[in-house]
Design a protein around this motif. Structure first.
Motif, PDB file in Angstrom:
ATOM      1  N   THR A 172       0.837  -1.212   0.000  1.00  0.00           N
ATOM      2  CA  THR A 172       0.000   0.000   0.000  1.00  0.00           C
ATOM      3  C   THR A 172       0.865   1.251   0.000  1.00  0.00           C
ATOM      4  O   THR A 172       0.584   2.224  -0.719  1.00  0.00           O
ATOM      5  CB  THR A 172      -0.929   0.005   1.223  1.00  0.00           C
ATOM      6  OG1 THR A 172      -1.811  -1.119   1.142  1.00  0.00           O
ATOM      7  CG2 THR A 172      -1.768   1.280   1.273  1.00  0.00           C
ATOM      8  N   SER A 216      -4.719   0.323 -11.711  1.00  0.00           N
ATOM      9  CA  SER A 216      -6.024  -0.305 -11.465  1.00  0.00           C
ATOM     10  C   SER A 216      -6.340  -1.366 -12.515  1.00  0.00           C
ATOM     11  O   SER A 216      -6.957  -2.392 -12.197  1.00  0.00           O
ATOM     12  CB  SER A 216      -7.129   0.759 -11.425  1.00  0.00           C
ATOM     13  OG  SER A 216      -7.198   1.473 -12.628  1.00  0.00           O
ATOM     14  N   ASP A 218      -4.347  -3.390  -8.962  1.00  0.00           N
ATOM     15  CA  ASP A 218      -3.824  -2.741  -7.764  1.00  0.00           C
ATOM     16  C   ASP A 218      -4.992  -2.192  -6.933  1.00  0.00           C
ATOM     17  O   ASP A 218      -5.771  -1.353  -7.399  1.00  0.00           O
ATOM     18  CB  ASP A 218      -2.880  -1.607  -8.162  1.00  0.00           C
ATOM     19  CG  ASP A 218      -2.220  -0.950  -6.961  1.00  0.00           C
ATOM     20  OD1 ASP A 218      -1.049  -1.252  -6.695  1.00  0.00           O
ATOM     21  OD2 ASP A 218      -2.887  -0.132  -6.299  1.00  0.00           O
ATOM     22  N   LYS A 219      -5.110  -2.636  -5.690  1.00  0.00           N
ATOM     23  CA  LYS A 219      -6.245  -2.263  -4.840  1.00  0.00           C
ATOM     24  C   LYS A 219      -6.235  -0.779  -4.480  1.00  0.00           C
ATOM     25  O   LYS A 219      -7.282  -0.143  -4.376  1.00  0.00           O
ATOM     26  CB  LYS A 219      -6.246  -3.116  -3.564  1.00  0.00           C
ATOM     27  CG  LYS A 219      -6.493  -4.595  -3.812  1.00  0.00           C
ATOM     28  CD  LYS A 219      -6.456  -5.392  -2.509  1.00  0.00           C
ATOM     29  CE  LYS A 219      -6.680  -6.874  -2.771  1.00  0.00           C
ATOM     30  NZ  LYS A 219      -6.609  -7.671  -1.509  1.00  0.00           N
ATOM     31  N   LYS A 222      -7.455   1.140  -7.476  1.00  0.00           N
ATOM     32  CA  LYS A 222      -8.892   0.907  -7.657  1.00  0.00           C
ATOM     33  C   LYS A 222      -9.697   1.747  -6.675  1.00  0.00           C
ATOM     34  O   LYS A 222     -10.736   2.322  -7.029  1.00  0.00           O
ATOM     35  CB  LYS A 222      -9.214  -0.581  -7.472  1.00  0.00           C
ATOM     36  CG  LYS A 222      -8.872  -1.452  -8.668  1.00  0.00           C
ATOM     37  CD  LYS A 222      -9.374  -2.876  -8.448  1.00  0.00           C
ATOM     38  CE  LYS A 222      -9.232  -3.713  -9.707  1.00  0.00           C
ATOM     39  NZ  LYS A 222      -9.792  -5.074  -9.531  1.00  0.00           N
TER      40      LYS A 222
END
Length: 517
Positions: A356, A472, A476-477, A480
């Motif tokens: 992250t 995204s 990739d969270k 997104k």
């Protein structure tokens, strides 16, 4: 919470900065005897004729690599090593009446303005000061863990613009122009120690031009001649004696680390000290305004052009800082000339969320480029042409430190680690439209991050929209979530009427501290 960049939000910030540094309000003044350059307003700049001295501690890498693993031991040794030498150099500059500009990790920047009426006298004085720094730092190590510093000095002479660097409690003068840039390049031109003058500075004191100034240091006899001419009132013996007494009376103590609970935007660096330092895995970034020295050189000659330089610098750097701090909850460590150095972390004080953090750093780098492009556009619309400028961004991930070092009452911010050194190197290998990721961040990021940068770990024209879209699309969270947040912000209720009176749901009282300090 999603960290996002927004064009409208950035545009409002830039417009506010433009209104704070209107061309008609900017003053370009001439530096005269004993002008005080501390706490300059953003709308005042001085044209200073001086000699710039950079001193690089070239064995800092050795300190950072004394252990295989970059753990606390390595960082404690390195920070104490720097602190020992910061104290000595601070004492030297006070004794010789030179202007302290910046001490960024291993790199000192100082300016010699005296004697006012003779350039060759200033160059001789700068050489003598450089040799004094070398001689003193040879003797200010303590033991094998904290050895003497090996120093390389770069010197150039000429006119530069002195402006305010930073805000609120963390202001110091910043010098813009060729002499500062060229002196820094000579100091950073290799690992060999000694004193290296530009050919311009060599000519001023009657020396022949060097075929390659980066490999031709001054000889012993040339340094002796400058020392005799300068006739400094202080000796290395005196400085070392006073330094030892100061260590007895004001011992450095042991470094103590703790992790900061993310995000870094809540970290008040001005409260940090040896016993209250921060250390944790995080991302670090260098965002440098490319071609700025040439921009200064083209405009420094007349007041009208110089005003545009001052305006462009403050607007662009303030916006880059705002992207880091306000949009992505990072923290500026310091402005280094036309460069912003900062930190960013996600997770907890004990455990960093590596992926992250790295994904957010990619989005932040993209946001910086989008804001930079927008700032250039708005500057031009408002009469300041800075279209020749670019932005080079480099970042890395790994164990990071942040603290303050030096003499009580004059502590300097310091964030040093292998990752910090590498992030700056990544920035240096970028052109004006490029962003580079360090090897550790590349390895610890997800496949989407690696896909953006490729095997060269470098990417051109990576703005925010491109970063969100490409990350995204590869799952990739973080990206997104950012895309979803932006889309949700565009949705409006279909039928609910607006309340005729509404108030923001926030506490009253002083505003929360923003990204400037």
């Amino acid at each position: 919470m999603a960290r996002t960049w927004n064009r409208d939000r950035a545009a409002k910030r830039i417009q506010t900065r433009l209104s704070e540094v209107r061309l008609q309000d900017i003053e370009i003044r001439k530096y005269v005897r004993d002008t005080n350059l501390d706490n300059l307003p953003r709308t005042v700049a001085y044209r200073v004729d001086g000699v710039h001295l950079y001193a690089d501690i070239v064995n800092l890498d050795d300190m950072l690599n004394v252990t295989t693993v970059e753990g606390e031991t390595c960082h404690k040794r390195t920070l104490r090593f720097l602190n020992l030498h910061y104290r000595a150099v601070h004492r030297i500059l006070q004794e010789v009446d030179a202007l302290f500009v910046d001490f960024h990790n291993q790199r000192l920047h100082s300016v010699v303005t005296k004697p006012y009426d003779t350039e060759d006298g200033r160059v001789h004085r700068a050489v003598a000061i450089g040799q004094l720094i070398i001689d003193v730092l040879k003797r200010t190590g303590e033991d094998a863990d904290h050895p003497a510093a090996k120093v390389r000095v770069g010197i150039d002479s000429g006119k530069a613009l002195a402006v305010s660097n930073g805000r609120r409690g963390h202001r110091e003068p910043l010098f813009l122009g060729e002499p500062a840039n060229h002196a820094a390049k000579r100091a950073g031109g290799g690992k060999a120690t000694g004193i290296y003058l530009t050919n311009l500075a060599r000519k001023v004191i009657g020396l022949k031009e060097a075929d390659n100034p980066d490999v031709n240091p001054l000889s012993g006899s040339e340094i002796d001649a400058s020392q005799k001419s300068a006739n400094l009132s202080v000796t290395a013996d005196k400085v070392v004696s006073e330094w030892k007494t100061d260590l007895i009376n004001n011992p450095i103590g042991s470094f103590s680390f703790s992790g900061h609970t993310p995000p870094y935007s809540t970290l008040d660096i001005e409260t940090l000290s040896v016993r209250n330092s921060r250390r944790q895995d995080a991302a670090t970034v260098y965002a440098d305004i490319d071609n700025f020295t040439n921009y200064v050189s083209a405009n420094i000659g007349d007041d009208s052009g110089a005003k545009h330089v001052v305006r462009a610098l403050h607007v662009i750097r303030s916006e880059l800082d705002a992207v880091l701090h306000n949009d992505f909850s990072g923290r500026k460590v310091r402005f280094i000339g036309d460069c912003v150095h900062g930190l960013l972390v996600e997770g907890t004080a004990q455990t960093t969320d590596n992926e992250t953090t790295i994904s957010n750093m990619v989005l932040c780098a993209g946001g910086m480029r989008s804001s930079f492009d927008l700032a250039i556009e708005k500057l031009q619309d408002d009469g300041t042409d800075a279209t020749d400028l670019g932005l080079a961004v480099g970042f890395e991930f790994g164990p990071m430190t942040v603290t303050r070092l030096g003499v009580k009452g004059a502590l300097v911010r310091c964030s040093v680690s292998r990752g910090v050194i590498q992030a700056e190197r990544e920035q240096h290998r970028c052109g004006e439209h490029e962003t580079a990721i360090g090897q550790n961040a590349y390895d610890k990021g997800n496949e989407a991050v690696r896909g953006i940068f490729g095997s060269r770990r470098k990417r051109a024209n990576l703005d925010y929209d491109a970063a969100v879209s490409e990350l995204s699309s590869k799952g990739d969270k973080v990206a997104k979530a950012a895309a979803a947040f932006a889309t949700a912000g565009l949705l409006k209720p279909a039928s609910a009427p607006a309340s005729p009176y509404s108030f923001q749901n926030r506490p009253t009282g002083p505003a929360k501290k923003d990204g400037f300090s």
